[in-house]
Write an enzyme that holds these catalytic residues in place. Structure first.
Site, mmCIF file in Angstrom:
data_model
loop_
_atom_site.group_PDB
_atom_site.id
_atom_site.type_symbol
_atom_site.label_atom_id
_atom_site.label_comp_id
_atom_site.label_asym_id
_atom_site.label_seq_id
_atom_site.Cartn_x
_atom_site.Cartn_y
_atom_site.Cartn_z
ATOM 1 C CD GLU A 60 -71.568 26.070 40.886
ATOM 2 O OE1 GLU A 60 -72.502 26.265 40.421
ATOM 3 O OE2 GLU A 60 -70.842 24.992 40.358
ATOM 4 C CE1 TYR A 88 -68.262 26.146 32.673
ATOM 5 C CE2 TYR A 88 -69.033 28.393 33.184
ATOM 6 C CZ TYR A 88 -68.919 27.027 33.665
ATOM 7 O OH TYR A 88 -68.937 26.768 35.027
ATOM 8 C CB SER A 124 -76.038 16.922 36.014
ATOM 9 O OG SER A 124 -75.667 18.520 36.349
ATOM 10 C CG ASN A 166 -77.833 25.785 37.833
ATOM 11 O OD1 ASN A 166 -77.692 27.052 37.865
ATOM 12 N ND2 ASN A 166 -76.918 25.178 38.190
ATOM 13 C CD GLU A 217 -71.635 23.232 31.770
ATOM 14 O OE1 GLU A 217 -72.570 22.665 32.491
ATOM 15 O OE2 GLU A 217 -71.333 24.409 32.268
#
Length: 373
Positions: A147, A178, A204, A255, A264
């Site tokens: 993260e 990824y 998401s 993000n 990804e």
């Protein structure tokens, strides 16, 4: 009467002793030698058995002594399954060709584990969720984090505890990604799947005010974007590929804007579905360390979202210009990461190769203060 009998017996024994004395001494010596040899053999056997017991004891304690001279097996403790997602622990050799690795989630093996991999998102709210018992002197702790700084907290928990970093940062001790671009030996034909739709985005986590949300809110004024995910159109994992492959462009919006943070959203969501990625995240220069410059469109290439929308409309009408974003595929292909199993097995391989001891004084300082891109 008694005295005569006793005398007679005594004389008889003397006569027997004188007659057979030359045999008694050798027999006595032979019996003595056999007795000594038997006692020595018994002592030696006990000693060897004690040694063998000690070897077995030591082997069970630190898993480092192999009596058959085979390759030493590293025991890697998965302290907690990342985000609670279980994965196979026995695939290092069979799937990835990495031998000598034993992954386990059994915390009872803590005292014999060569390394402990700790996923930060699962321990970051409570320091007590870290191992609380003293570690063996040979054991190394690995800080695992996927993260960006926007999400993770309490890095000060980690001061002087960890020995290696395992993150998406390319300068980590264990670099996890990824996906990657690999060269092919022979040029290959490229057939672009049919495209009937224009722009898609799967999101998401919706953070109001985040750069990607602000940019989308501006972009949608000038071009239609089909948005999938929470609070938007539903899209199952089973339908993901067949749905997104229909789109010419995919918004691979991260993000967080952070060094090497390319997830990804680029690799599987966009390149993996043969949609041209429109990226928002780290700089174009940083992206080009991992993928060809003509494989993607960066929002920073345009002074505004309006001009980006205008450019996408142009490409939609010009097949020749659009196809140029796939030319790199003649000489390269996309390898999407297998995720948890591959990452943990790679960690074991690095631990086997990197034997030098180190302690990271401040993971926080490394992660937050050394992120130029």
């Amino acid at each position: 009467m008694f005295s005569l009998s006793f005398y007679s017996v005594t004389m008889m024994l003397r006569q027997i002793a004188q007659k057979y004395v030359k045999w008694i001494l050798p027999i006595f010596l032979f019996i003595s030698i056999l007795s000594f040899a038997w006692r020595r053999s018994l002592v030696t056997t006990v000693f060897l058995n004690c040694q063998e017991t000690e070897v077995v004891k030591n082997t069970s304690l630190d898993t480092k002594i192999l009596t058959d001279n085979k390759e030493t097996e590293l025991v890697i403790l998965v302290w907690v399954y990342p985000y609670g997602e279980r994965f196979p622990l026995d695939s290092c050799e069979t799937v990835y060709g990495i031998s000598g690795c034993k992954l386990t989630a059994d915390r009872q093996l803590y005292n014999v584990a060569d390394a402990v991999i700790i996923h930060h998102a699962d321990i970051m709210y409570n320091k007590e969720t870290l191992p609380q018992t003293p570690r063996p002197h040979y054991q190394r702790w690995v800080w695992f984090n996927l993260e960006p700084p926007l999400i993770i907290q309490n890095l000060h928990f980690l001061d002087n505890l960890f020995n290696l970093t395992m993150t998406f940062r390319q300068d980590s001790d264990i670099y996890v990604t990824y996906g990657r671009i690999e060269a092919v030996k022979e040029p290959q034909n490229v057939t672009i799947p049919p495209k009937s739709k224009l722009v898609a985005w799967v999101v998401s986590k919706w953070y109001p005010g985040a750069p990607r949300i602000k940019y989308y809110e501006e972009l949608k004024k000038y071009i239609s974007v089909d948005v999938y995910g929470n609070e938007h159109m539903k899209l199952s994992k089973q339908d993901f590929y067949n749905t997104i492959i229909q789109y010419k462009f995919y918004l691979a919006f991260e993000n967080s804007i952070y060094k090497d943070y390319i997830t990804e959203k680029l690799w599987s969501n966009s390149l993996g579905t043969w949609s041209v990625p429109v990226v928002l995240g780290t700089s174009r220069k940083n992206y080009e360390r991992f993928i060809p410059g003509d494989a993607f469109i960066h929002v920073d290439d345009f002074p505004s979202a309006k001009e980006l929308a205008h450019f996408l409309f142009e490409l939609d009408k010009d097949d020749e210009r659009y196809r140029k974003y796939f030319n790199w595929r003649h000489h390269h292909h996309v390898k999407v990461s297998d995720g948890w199993p591959g990452w943990y097995c790679k960690a074991c391989r690095v631990l086997k190769e990197q034997t030098e001891y180190q302690v990271i004084p401040s993971v926080e300082k490394w992660f937050l203060g050394n992120a130029s891109f």
